[in-house]
Design a protein around this motif. Structure first.
Motif, mmCIF file in Angstrom:
data_model
loop_
_atom_site.group_PDB
_atom_site.id
_atom_site.type_symbol
_atom_site.label_atom_id
_atom_site.label_comp_id
_atom_site.label_asym_id
_atom_site.label_seq_id
_atom_site.Cartn_x
_atom_site.Cartn_y
_atom_site.Cartn_z
ATOM 1 N N ALA A 38 0.862 -1.048 0.014
ATOM 2 C CA ALA A 38 -0.021 -0.002 -0.106
ATOM 3 C C ALA A 38 0.960 1.140 -0.123
ATOM 4 C CB ALA A 38 -0.693 -0.042 1.280
ATOM 5 N N HIS A 39 0.156 2.234 -0.534
ATOM 6 C CA HIS A 39 1.028 3.663 -0.236
ATOM 7 C C HIS A 39 0.689 4.049 1.497
ATOM 8 C CE1 HIS A 39 2.645 7.454 -1.504
ATOM 9 N NE2 HIS A 39 1.688 8.200 -0.764
ATOM 10 N N ILE A 40 1.754 4.778 1.788
ATOM 11 C CA ILE A 40 1.924 5.106 3.224
ATOM 12 C C ILE A 40 0.550 5.711 3.501
ATOM 13 C CG2 ILE A 40 2.909 7.364 2.852
ATOM 14 C CD1 ILE A 40 4.966 6.422 5.312
ATOM 15 N N SER A 85 -1.495 -1.271 8.316
ATOM 16 C CA SER A 85 -1.618 -1.831 9.573
ATOM 17 C C SER A 85 -2.835 -2.089 10.322
ATOM 18 C CB SER A 85 -0.585 -1.102 10.459
ATOM 19 O OG SER A 85 0.665 -0.688 9.890
ATOM 20 N N THR A 86 -3.854 -1.185 10.029
ATOM 21 C CA THR A 86 -5.102 -1.485 10.669
ATOM 22 C C THR A 86 -5.627 -2.357 10.069
ATOM 23 O OG1 THR A 86 -5.114 0.976 10.879
ATOM 24 C CG2 THR A 86 -7.001 -0.068 11.303
ATOM 25 N N LEU A 87 -5.639 -2.704 8.813
ATOM 26 C CA LEU A 87 -6.084 -3.779 7.934
ATOM 27 C C LEU A 87 -5.512 -5.438 8.671
ATOM 28 C CD1 LEU A 87 -8.455 -3.996 5.262
ATOM 29 C CD2 LEU A 87 -6.402 -5.464 4.446
ATOM 30 N N ASP A 133 -2.459 -1.111 19.905
ATOM 31 C CA ASP A 133 -3.101 -0.593 18.935
ATOM 32 C C ASP A 133 -2.684 -1.150 17.604
ATOM 33 O OD1 ASP A 133 -3.124 2.972 20.123
ATOM 34 O OD2 ASP A 133 -4.984 1.398 19.766
ATOM 35 N N GLN A 134 -1.589 -1.211 17.300
ATOM 36 C CA GLN A 134 -1.114 -1.800 15.907
ATOM 37 C C GLN A 134 -0.054 -2.768 15.968
ATOM 38 O OE1 GLN A 134 -0.394 1.114 12.861
ATOM 39 N NE2 GLN A 134 -2.485 1.457 13.485
ATOM 40 N N LEU A 135 -0.792 -3.796 16.039
ATOM 41 C CA LEU A 135 0.226 -5.087 16.471
ATOM 42 C C LEU A 135 1.366 -5.435 15.629
ATOM 43 C CD1 LEU A 135 -2.774 -7.393 16.863
ATOM 44 C CD2 LEU A 135 -1.347 -6.968 18.647
ATOM 45 N N ILE A 164 5.204 4.119 11.012
ATOM 46 C CA ILE A 164 5.984 3.485 9.952
ATOM 47 C C ILE A 164 6.381 2.184 10.216
ATOM 48 C CG2 ILE A 164 7.636 3.607 8.237
ATOM 49 C CD1 ILE A 164 7.682 6.591 8.500
ATOM 50 N N THR A 165 6.096 1.103 9.441
ATOM 51 C CA THR A 165 6.414 -0.181 9.722
ATOM 52 C C THR A 165 8.035 -0.019 9.348
ATOM 53 O OG1 THR A 165 4.148 -0.917 9.181
ATOM 54 C CG2 THR A 165 5.692 -2.608 9.561
ATOM 55 N N ILE A 166 8.988 -0.174 9.944
ATOM 56 C CA ILE A 166 10.120 -0.199 9.789
ATOM 57 C C ILE A 166 10.814 -1.475 9.513
ATOM 58 C CG2 ILE A 166 12.801 0.509 10.440
ATOM 59 C CD1 ILE A 166 11.404 2.674 11.975
ATOM 60 N N GLY A 175 -10.808 -1.198 7.465
ATOM 61 C CA GLY A 175 -9.923 -1.754 8.392
ATOM 62 C C GLY A 175 -10.368 -1.251 9.572
ATOM 63 N N LYS A 176 -11.073 0.090 9.541
ATOM 64 C CA LYS A 176 -11.560 0.395 10.675
ATOM 65 C C LYS A 176 -12.748 -0.219 11.306
ATOM 66 C CE LYS A 176 -12.691 5.165 12.912
ATOM 67 N NZ LYS A 176 -12.947 6.527 12.266
ATOM 68 N N THR A 177 -13.842 -0.311 10.645
ATOM 69 C CA THR A 177 -15.064 -0.958 11.196
ATOM 70 C C THR A 177 -15.318 -2.260 11.049
ATOM 71 O OG1 THR A 177 -16.273 -0.595 8.873
ATOM 72 C CG2 THR A 177 -16.415 1.201 10.178
HETATM 73 P P1 GTP Z 1 2.296 3.092 7.535
HETATM 74 O O1 GTP Z 1 2.515 1.642 8.375
HETATM 75 O O2 GTP Z 1 2.791 4.095 8.024
HETATM 76 O O3 GTP Z 1 2.385 2.699 6.312
HETATM 77 O O4 GTP Z 1 0.818 3.195 7.563
HETATM 78 P P2 GTP Z 1 -0.429 2.015 7.203
HETATM 79 O O5 GTP Z 1 -0.615 1.849 5.786
HETATM 80 O O6 GTP Z 1 -0.083 0.961 7.895
HETATM 81 O O7 GTP Z 1 -1.796 2.986 7.962
HETATM 82 P P3 GTP Z 1 -2.347 2.622 9.282
HETATM 83 O O8 GTP Z 1 -3.025 1.174 9.480
HETATM 84 O O9 GTP Z 1 -1.425 3.191 10.265
HETATM 85 O O10 GTP Z 1 -3.504 3.741 9.097
HETATM 86 C C1 GTP Z 1 -3.212 5.095 8.601
HETATM 87 C C2 GTP Z 1 -4.445 5.895 9.062
HETATM 88 O O11 GTP Z 1 -5.566 5.652 8.680
HETATM 89 C C3 GTP Z 1 -4.633 5.776 10.686
HETATM 90 O O12 GTP Z 1 -4.859 7.092 11.193
HETATM 91 C C4 GTP Z 1 -5.899 4.839 10.630
HETATM 92 O O13 GTP Z 1 -6.690 4.865 11.825
HETATM 93 C C5 GTP Z 1 -6.801 5.370 9.474
HETATM 94 N N1 GTP Z 1 -7.464 4.197 8.869
HETATM 95 C C6 GTP Z 1 -6.978 3.001 8.452
HETATM 96 N N2 GTP Z 1 -7.916 2.181 8.045
HETATM 97 C C7 GTP Z 1 -9.051 3.119 8.188
HETATM 98 C C8 GTP Z 1 -10.452 2.813 7.458
HETATM 99 O O14 GTP Z 1 -10.648 1.821 7.038
HETATM 100 N N3 GTP Z 1 -11.363 3.908 7.966
HETATM 101 C C9 GTP Z 1 -10.841 5.101 8.277
HETATM 102 N N4 GTP Z 1 -11.732 6.031 8.397
HETATM 103 N N5 GTP Z 1 -9.500 5.197 8.682
HETATM 104 C C10 GTP Z 1 -8.724 4.188 8.691
#
Ligand code: GTP
Length: 597
Positions: free
Chosen positions: A11-13, A18-20, A38-40, A52-54, A162-164
């Protein structure tokens, strides 16, 4: 093997990787509430702070689908260009990838570059339209963008949040139905790909691997092909939320290995593990020794701390093999180290870790890339220049080459002009321009890497009002008309401030550096001339006027405590200064050349 699925998320940053991942673990019951954070997958403190996932990790989920039991190995990939080699090896360990696209942001530069990496490795791509819960989500349009990019059907795009938790079940079903089971033969000689390693101060280096053929057993004597070293597999196992020791990990599966290795440099990402007595004939392709891209000097603020700094760097290197360093000395700064980093983020991480974990206060000099110089006498012998002050005398030089990158930038049509001007100013050459939609444009440039190091991100953000995403990969060395610009303070060259600059820009940049240093170096009891020079030729000059008044004078008379406070404050401010000759230079001044605009 037919019920194993190995996949990663690209994914793009900030598109929600991570949430998904977290939701997938939840849904498959791989995490108990107590274990939930929060973010396992982001386990390093620094990572969590930066979001950022390093370092990439992996986790195994058990999941029952249509009455059958499946093992799903999710391999996490770091989301920053500094770590793109690690991303490529994680991808090589998988058969499929979830390509996550933010339903409000649509496709961005890293979406595309990661997708290409996945396609090069023949992965099955499952597009996931994420964050559909957002009010600003634009599902129809973004789905169209994805369909255009992948040439898939709109029905192939999974809508999720990923949120809901919306759509997670469909994501898992697609992982099982669309990603092929691993191939490979458990009876052939062992052949396993190292895609990551983690340093554990108690157990030694933990190596993460994917078995392609054969199997790896507890107690087996194994060999790493690239390093040609042998070890005993003291422990092997699968990666649940905690490590789960097993007797054997077979072809197709993912696991960890502990051998008691104490130095991270012995475990090379991309290397092949095999049996020491019955080795495979084929090393897994794609192995590279990672090369540092950015170099800088690191010096102790207090010269007496040199030995302590060395000890700290050695310890750091044990758990971060991509850090390299060698002693160097600078006429201005004394004894320190020239360090090589994967990129600017990596450099910041190292600096921060030195301070946090080792309590070292250091001065970092301006970063530079690695140049190749050739002299007229020996025009075929490469001289590697990792420090501008090592550039041979200009009169003896035949040519200099610098590293180039291919840059991908995605921006809105409105900003194309601005982005192009910036890239041209940064010596970029446009190679391609594609309208992804009427609104969004992909631009490709060939550019010197050095120009990215020098404040490119910030400028890009400004000229595009934040609507530009950017990614790049190296494309090799190209000849360049480079000259060394030296800075003299009080008529004394400060070697740590020298920089290699394109001849056409040297005059302007030399002038700007003098102006910037004038701002940054505090006034002292005497006039300080600042000069920029190419060889013996002075190209610019400024003067820092002497300080006349006593600083405490402005604290009208009697208030002792205020005076003391001011002096304390000055003392603190001094911590990050270096005395060079009789001039005090603050840390920011060493970075001045990075922030000239
Ligand atoms: P990096 O690890 O930094 O590359 O980011 P990431 O792609 O893992 O994104 P991450 O899961 O950290 O989510 C980035 C932001 O988007 C966070 O603030 C999350 O809470 C938000 N977010 C993630 N998924 C969803 C979603 O499905 N809906 C909404 N509304 N926000 C989301």
């Amino acid at each position: 093997m037919k019920n194993i699925r190995n996949f990663c998320i690209i994914a793009h940053i900030d598109h929600g990787k991570s949430t998904l991942a977290d939701r997938l673990l939840d849904f498959t019951g791989s995490v108990t509430d107590r274990e939930k954070q929060d973010q396992l997958l982001d386990s390093m403190d620094l990572e969590r702070e930066r979001g950022i996932t390093i370092k990439s990790h992996a986790i195994q989920m058990d999941y029952e689908f249509n009455g059958e039991k499946y093992v799903l190995n999710l391999i996490d990939t770091p989301g920053h260009v500094d770590f793109s080699y690690e991303v490529s090896r994680s991808i090589a360990a998988c058969e499929g990838a979830l390509l996550i696209v933010d339903a409000a942001q649509s496709i961005q530069a890293q979406t595309i570059s990661n997708l290409y990496l996945a396609l090069e490795n023949d992965l099955e791509i499952i597009p996931v339209l994420n964050k559909v819960d957002l009010p600003s989500a634009n599902p129809e349009e973004v789905t169209d963008d994805i369909v255009d990019l992948l040439g898939c059907d709109p029905e192939d795009v999974i809508h999720a949040s990923g949120k809901t938790g919306f759509g997670i079940e469909n994501v898992l079903a697609a992982v099982i139905n669309r990603i092929p089971a691993p191939k490979g033969n458990p009876d052939e000689p062992l052949q396993a790909l190292i895609f990551d390693s983690v340093y554990n101060p108690f157990r030694g280096v933990e190596t993460y691997f994917r078995v392609i053929n054969g199997s790896i057993k507890k107690g087996q004597e194994i060999k790493f092909i690239a390093t040609n070293k042998k070890y005993f597999a003291d422990e092997v196992g699968t990666l649940k939320l905690k490590q789960l020791p097993k007797k054997e990990i077979k072809a197709g599966d993912v696991g960890y290995l502990i051998t008691g290795i104490k130095d991270a440099r012995e475990v090379k990402v991309g290397d092949t593990i095999t049996d020491s007595k019955e080795p495979t004939k084929n090393a897994i392709s794609g192995f590279e020794d990672v090369k540092p891209m950015v170099f800088a000097g690191i010096y102790p603020v207090d010269t007496e701390d040199y030995e302590e700094l060395r000890a700290s760097m050695e310890k750091l290197q044990l758990n971060d093999a991509s850090l390299i360093f060698a002693p160097e000395s600078s006429a201005a700064l004394g004894f320190g180290f020239r360090c090589g980093f994967l990129g600017m983020l990596h450099m910041e991480i190292i600096q921060e870790r030195l301070e946090r974990e080792f309590d070292m206060t250091v001065i970092t000099t301006v970063p530079n890339v690695s140049y190749h110089a050739y002299t007229k006498k020996q025009p075929d012998d490469i001289i590697i220049v990792n420090n501008p002050s090592d550039l041979p005398d200009p009169s003896t030089l035949d040519r200099v080459e610098e590293p180039y990158i291919k840059a991908t930038i995605i921006t809105k049509a409105d900003f194309v002009g601005n982005v192009m001007s910036l890239c041209i100013e940064k010596r970029g050459q446009i190679t391609n321009q594609t309208y992804l939609t009427t609104e969004r444009v992909e631009l490709n440039f060939d550019m010197p890497l050095a120009e990215i190091v020098f404040d490119f991100y910030d400028r890009l953000k400004t000229v595009s009002k934040g609507y530009a995403s950017f990614d790049y990969h190296p494309i090799g060395m190209k000849p360049s008309k480079l000259v060394r610009v030296d800075i003299l303070l009080n008529a004394q060259t400060v070697d740590a401030l020298s920089a290699l600059i394109h001849a056409d820009n040297a005059q302007t940049i030399g002038k700007k550096m003098c102006e910037k240093l004038k701002e940054l170096i505090p006034r002292q009891q005497f006039d300080i001339p600042i000069q920029a020079a190419i060889g013996a030729k002075i190209i610019s000059r400024e003067t820092i006027k002497a300080l006349r008044k006593d600083v405490t004078a402005k604290c009208y008379g009697g208030d002792i405590s205020r005076k003391r406070k001011l002096l304390e404050k000055q003392k603190k401010g001094k911590k990050r200064m270096r005395q060079v000759g009789n001039v005090e230079i603050p840390q920011q001044a060493f970075m001045a050349v990075l922030k000239l605009n």
